[in-house]
Design an enzyme around this catalytic site. Structure first.
Site, PDB file in Angstrom:
ATOM      1  N   PRO A  13       4.905  -4.165   1.975  1.00 20.15           N
ATOM      2  CA  PRO A  13       4.941  -5.186   0.924  1.00 20.15           C
ATOM      3  C   PRO A  13       6.052  -4.860  -0.064  1.00 20.15           C
ATOM      4  CG  PRO A  13       3.080  -3.691   0.590  1.00 20.15           C
ATOM      5  CD  PRO A  13       3.697  -3.322   1.897  1.00 20.15           C
ATOM      6  N   GLN A  66      -1.559  -7.815  -0.027  1.00 20.82           N
ATOM      7  CA  GLN A  66      -1.709  -6.657  -0.900  1.00 20.82           C
ATOM      8  C   GLN A  66      -2.105  -7.118  -2.296  1.00 20.82           C
ATOM      9  OE1 GLN A  66       1.473  -4.090  -2.708  1.00 20.82           O
ATOM     10  NE2 GLN A  66       0.550  -2.497  -1.409  1.00 20.82           N
ATOM     11  N   CYS A  96       2.475   1.465  -6.810  1.00 23.42           N
ATOM     12  CA  CYS A  96       3.581   0.896  -7.589  1.00 23.42           C
ATOM     13  C   CYS A  96       3.659   1.578  -8.954  1.00 23.42           C
ATOM     14  CB  CYS A  96       3.395  -0.601  -7.760  1.00 23.42           C
ATOM     15  SG  CYS A  96       4.729  -1.381  -8.695  1.00 23.42           S
ATOM     16  N   LYS A 135      -2.847   1.625  -0.038  1.00 19.22           N
ATOM     17  CA  LYS A 135      -1.497   2.191   0.021  1.00 19.22           C
ATOM     18  C   LYS A 135      -1.282   3.007  -1.239  1.00 19.22           C
ATOM     19  CE  LYS A 135       3.332   1.080   1.051  1.00 19.22           C
ATOM     20  NZ  LYS A 135       4.039   1.699  -0.083  1.00 19.22           N
ATOM     21  N   HIS A 167       2.770   6.613   1.005  1.00 19.38           N
ATOM     22  CA  HIS A 167       4.186   6.772   0.701  1.00 19.38           C
ATOM     23  C   HIS A 167       4.375   8.240   0.346  1.00 19.38           C
ATOM     24  CE1 HIS A 167       7.952   5.125  -1.585  1.00 19.38           C
ATOM     25  NE2 HIS A 167       8.170   6.292  -1.039  1.00 19.38           N
ATOM     26  N   ASN A 207       4.732   6.149   5.103  1.00 15.99           N
ATOM     27  CA  ASN A 207       5.762   5.264   4.569  1.00 15.99           C
ATOM     28  C   ASN A 207       6.706   6.112   3.712  1.00 15.99           C
ATOM     29  OD1 ASN A 207       5.917   3.236   1.690  1.00 15.99           O
ATOM     30  ND2 ASN A 207       7.024   2.727   3.555  1.00 15.99           N
ATOM     31  N   ARG A 235      12.520  -0.877   2.990  1.00 27.71           N
ATOM     32  CA  ARG A 235      13.898  -1.330   2.798  1.00 27.71           C
ATOM     33  C   ARG A 235      14.712  -1.332   4.087  1.00 27.71           C
ATOM     34  NH1 ARG A 235      15.582   2.714  -1.626  1.00 27.71           N
ATOM     35  NH2 ARG A 235      13.845   3.839  -0.672  1.00 27.71           N
TER      36      ARG A 235
END
Length: 340
Positions: A13, A66, A96, A135, A167, A207, A235
């Site tokens: 996302p 998400q 985030c 996530k 991540h 990730n 990306r």
């Protein structure tokens, strides 16, 4: 294919990038990968224009939504709404690092509140029948990643979390911008492997910094008897979308949807025409295609033509066709044939 099987490879996302037009484009390149929406807050889902914010085409499936939020009852309500829209998975953002997200007490700052995240997961699990996933990062700020990631993982898995996508970087909530948080904190793939070794029964995906499919395959390969269950590209998949043509044959043992990126782009003509008929702009689609054809003759002219012509009022599919005609894929296709 089950959602868990599709989760073997997913496209992350990404705010302002993975909208419904982007997802239709990516789906033309891979039939098997799991695609994700941009993050959408619980407030937006509950009170905003739902069709505009979370509407999607069945052609995008399998697609997951998400959510951003930290109140269990609000997340449960938003999850029910998203399930009714047809999403195959609901994912909670615990990664985030932006100031706006922190002000709303969700995203990466929730790494400091594993019990709250577990309550959120439990509430969503009770509200929907589709998988609920998380996530996250490996930690934030001065947290010890060994303790922080284990604490979060143990809490959410006990609450019924169906998969954890990690991540493999810390997030620094103070001192680094969201962009810097995607590059500056060092990657630690080993930390994610250690989590998988501790919880072999759990679905653990990785990730962060995965540049291509060779790197993805390497991360899925067993190491010392430990194998991760999935990889998520962000990306790299967006900026070089052509790599997605290799996902189905390399990671799922299925044929690619099209023989070339040009054919995949051309296949979107009906969807683009329908979008234009609803009052949309050609650039709403073509902005997601600018990374196509890296290194191929005509790629620069392709980008230039779309960048200049597609945003113009009244631009139609003939602009895309003209841009595609500028690209010569024959050399790379011949080399691929010889290699095969």
């Amino acid at each position: 294919m089950t959602t868990a099987a599709a989760r073997r490879f997913s496209v992350a996302p990404m705010m302002d990038w993975t909208d419904r037009n982007c997802r239709l484009f990516h789906r033309a390149l891979t039939r098997e990968a799991l695609l994700y929406t941009e993050m959408v807050t619980t407030g937006a889902v509950r009170f905003g224009p739902r069709e505009r914010l979370i509407g999607f085409s069945p052609a995008e499936q399998p697609v997951a939504v998400q959510l951003g939020g930290s109140e269990p009852t609000e997340l449960a309500e938003a999850a029910r709404i998203c399930e009714d829209f047809g999403y195959v998975e609901v994912n909670l953002n615990v990664g985030c690092p932006s100031d706006r997200v922190q002000d709303g007490r969700f995203g990466a700052c929730l790494m400091a509140e594993p019990a709250r995240v577990a309550d959120c997961v439990a509430a969503m699990k009770a509200a929907v029948s589709v998988p609920v996933t998380v996530k996250c990062r490996i930690g934030i700020d001065d947290q010890d990643p060994e303790q922080a990631l284990d604490a979060l993982a143990e809490a959410v898995l006990a609450a019924g979390c169906d998969a954890l996508i990690v991540h493999a970087r810390k997030a620094w909530l103070k001192g680094l911008s969201p962009k810097e948080n995607r590059d500056v904190p060092p990657l630690d793939y080993g930390r994610v492997l250690r989590l998988k070794a501790r919880r072999p029964e759990a679905f653990i995906a990785i990730n962060g910094g995965i540049a291509d499919l060779d790197a993805a395959q390497a991360l899925l390969a067993p190491r010392d008897g430990v194998a991760l269950d999935g990889v998520m590209l962000g990306r790299a998949a967006y900026q070089n979308p052509e790599l997605l043509l290799g996902v189905d044959p390399l990671l799922f043992g299925r044929a690619a949807p099209f023989a070339s990126a040009k054919e995949a782009a051309e296949s979107l003509t009906p969807a683009i025409e329908a979008h234009l008929a609803r009052g949309g702009r050609l650039s709403n689609f073509t902005r997601h295609m600018l990374g196509l054809f890296p290194g191929k003759p005509g790629a620069r002219a392709f980008r230039r033509h779309l960048s200049v012509e597609a945003p113009k009022a009244g631009a139609g599919v003939e602009v895309l066709r003209a841009a595609l005609d500028l690209v010569d894929e024959s050399g790379s296709m011949a080399r691929a044939s010889e290699a095969a």
